[in-house]
Design an enzyme around this catalytic site. Structure first.
Site, PDB file in Angstrom:
ATOM      1  N   SER A 183      38.597  40.438  36.705  1.00  0.00           N
ATOM      2  CA  SER A 183      39.942  41.005  36.682  1.00  0.00           C
ATOM      3  C   SER A 183      39.920  42.385  36.017  1.00  0.00           C
ATOM      4  O   SER A 183      39.191  43.260  36.450  1.00  0.00           O
ATOM      5  CB  SER A 183      40.893  40.028  35.971  1.00  0.00           C
ATOM      6  OG  SER A 183      42.231  40.370  36.172  1.00  0.00           O
ATOM      7  N   ASP A 199      42.834  35.979  41.426  1.00  0.00           N
ATOM      8  CA  ASP A 199      42.177  36.426  40.200  1.00  0.00           C
ATOM      9  C   ASP A 199      40.957  35.566  39.863  1.00  0.00           C
ATOM     10  O   ASP A 199      41.015  34.340  39.845  1.00  0.00           O
ATOM     11  CB  ASP A 199      43.176  36.374  39.039  1.00  0.00           C
ATOM     12  CG  ASP A 199      42.671  37.081  37.799  1.00  0.00           C
ATOM     13  OD1 ASP A 199      41.781  36.524  37.131  1.00  0.00           O
ATOM     14  OD2 ASP A 199      43.170  38.177  37.494  1.00  0.00           O
TER      15      ASP A 199
END
Length: 408
Positions: free
Chosen positions: A37, A178
């Site tokens: 991320s 994510d």
């Protein structure tokens, strides 16, 4: 080879750039980088060697530089200003988000596209990898730079940062989520590349951290000791604070700075620390004894060594094996906190003691001896009254001039 792994955590990512500043000052370089991320995005900038660019991005970040959301909404939410005047603003934003199936992160995509130098990353001799999750295939993906299709590095980096609340788009016919849902701290990716020593920058975010089971792997963790805020707090003030915290925590880890809440350079000899406690003014020792409900017939030396110092260790949350030097530094920290001394800078012992002695006296709001309600000072009582009792201890020491820290 030395590698670095950067945890995911949204707005907390400024902390990693502060750590990068410290690594530059310490002359520490990494041959491999992995991240998830925001850690993947920061890792790409590290691959490019673009510290100044990364610092500028985070130092001047605002919510609208990352997300297509009204600054006024951020202010309302961060200040908890929920009233009749601004409820309509929140409803309008909610409708806009729902209609678009998520918060639009196009500003972040544009920022990545404008700063990413894919050719530089690909041509670097350093290893680089990151994590994402394919929703379409329902499987995690650990992707190294050589596996990313040409010209799509920015897209795949964004795929690593698709939180469910963000508006996502298809990439090569697939939807992504994510990477923190699989591995928010991908140390294992470096191990697979042959790395046996890794620095891991924690952000203490929600996400899965996979267990490391390799006996031949050394991991040095840099972990924030203070709150980094929430993952969507992209305010300039929060980012700048986190930059500073990342810098200081990294220096603490590699330069062995002392302190739990403060950053203190220098050592104090055991005999000097013990001398401070043994030379406490008799009036202060008597008052501390009364505060701790200790019998007045105990000789002062025994009182200090066998009762007061062990209670200070417990009050300050120190390890039972704490040395006299540890207790002294802990007391200095407690006094600095009590006097509201700035905790976001590096001090020598002499400097922080000078700040403590210069700061105005605090007026205690509690009646002395009113905190202890039992003759037995047990663990439960310490947990309930620890901070109040520690404040009273500091009051006793500071109000006796003969106990001044400057005597060391």
């Amino acid at each position: 080879m030395l590698g670095i792994t950067l945890e995911g955590g949204g707005a907390k990512g400024a902390y990693q750039i502060g750590a990068w500043r410290a690594f530059n000052e310490l002359g520490i370089e990494f041959q491999g980088i992995t991240g998830t991320s925001v850690g993947a995005l920061n890792g790409a900038l590290m691959m490019q060697g673009d510290y100044d660019v990364a610092h500028e991005i985070w130092y001047n970040v605002t919510p609208t530089r990352v997300l297509d959301i009204d600054d006024r909404v951020y202010k309302v939410l961060s200040d908890y200003q929920l009233n009749s005047d601004n409820l309509q603003l929140l409803f309008d934003e909610a409708r806009r988000t729902i209609k678009g199936f998520g918060i639009d992160n196009k500003p972040l995509q544009d920022l990545i596209t404008s700063t990413l130098q894919e050719d530089l990353i690909r041509s670097s001799s350093k290893d680089f990898g990151f994590v994402t999750v394919s929703l379409t295939e329902i499987k995690p993906l650990e992707i190294y730079k050589e596996q990313v299709p040409e010209g799509k590095m920015a897209d795949y980096l964004m795929a690593s940062a698709y939180l469910p609340l963000f508006k996502s788009k298809k990439l090569d016919g697939k939807f992504f989520m994510d990477g923190g849902f699989y591995d928010n701290l991908p140390i294992e990716m470096l191990y697979k590349k042959g790395y046996r020593k890794v620095v891991a920058i924690r952000l203490l975010s929600k996400g899965r951290i996979r267990k490391i089971k390799h006996n031949d792997l050394e991991v040095i963790y840099i972990t924030p000791k203070k709150s980094l805020g929430n993952i969507l707090d992209f305010t300039t003030e929060r980012a700048r604070r986190n930059l500073t915290l990342g810098y200081l925590d990294t220096l603490k880890a590699f330069k062995s700075l002392k302190g739990k809440e403060y950053y203190i350079e220098g050592d104090i000899e055991e005999e000097d620390a013990l001398a401070f406690f043994m030379n406490l003014d008799i009036k202060a020792v008597t008052q501390l004894g009364q505060l701790f409900k200790l019998h007045h017939s105990i000789p002062s030396n025994r009182l200090i060594l066998e009762f007061i110092i062990p209670r200070l260790i417990k009050l300050m949350g120190l390890d039972n094996r704490a040395t006299y030097s540890d207790v002294y530094v802990g007391l200095v920290e407690a006094m600095a906190s009590y006097k509201k001394i700035d905790d976001l800078k590096i001090y020598s012992l002499e400097e922080i003691i000078s700040e403590i002695n210069r700061a105005p006296k605090q007026q205690s709001k509690m009646k002395r001896d009113s905190l202890i309600v039992s003759d037995i000072l047990d663990d439960i009582l310490f947990k309930i009254d620890r901070q109040k009792l520690l404040a009273e201890v500091i009051d006793v020491i500071l109000e006796n001039d003969n106990c001044a820290l400057t005597q060391l």
